[in-house]
Design a protein around this motif. Structure first.
Motif, PDB file in Angstrom:
ATOM      1  N   GLU A  73     -16.772  39.737  12.867  1.00  0.00           N
ATOM      2  CA  GLU A  73     -16.159  39.989  14.165  1.00  0.00           C
ATOM      3  C   GLU A  73     -15.364  38.776  14.636  1.00  0.00           C
ATOM      4  N   GLN A  74     -15.903  37.580  14.458  1.00  0.00           N
ATOM      5  CA  GLN A  74     -15.187  36.367  14.847  1.00  0.00           C
ATOM      6  C   GLN A  74     -13.910  36.209  14.026  1.00  0.00           C
ATOM      7  N   LYS A  77     -11.404  38.687  15.263  1.00  0.00           N
ATOM      8  CA  LYS A  77     -10.863  38.240  16.549  1.00  0.00           C
ATOM      9  C   LYS A  77      -9.824  37.149  16.332  1.00  0.00           C
TER      10      LYS A  77
END
Length: 92
Positions: A73-74, A77
């Motif tokens: 997810e990071q 992002k």
């Protein structure tokens, strides 16, 4: 003592012995049942330990998966942020 008295006495003794044998067999049966119950409980304890061990291993795997998902997810992002920066540069 008459024969009738002897027969009555012997009958009473036989009945008492039969009762004693029945009671002893019942106690042996109860002891066997207790032994069976104890064995079943030991098996259940073993299976519970196995389930607990599996749960601990699964919890560790889940933690690892969660950490990996957070990292993905990071990364996503950051990738979206870079894409947005590139779009801004293209549209200038």
């Amino acid at each position: 003592m008459t024969a009738q008295n002897w027969i009555t006495l012997i009958s009473a003794v036989v009945a008492a012995l039969a009762l004693l044998v029945t009671l002893l067999r019942g106690m042996q049966s109860d002891a066997r049942e207790d032994g069976k119950t104890a064995e079943i409980l030991r098996q259940v304890d073993g299976k519970l330990k196995s389930i607990t061990d599996q749960e601990a291993a699964n919890s560790a795997r889940i933690e690892t998966i969660v950490e990996r998902v957070v990292a993905v997810e990071q990364s996503a992002k950051q990738a979206h942020h870079r894409i947005d920066e590139l779009r801004e540069e293209l549209h200038k």
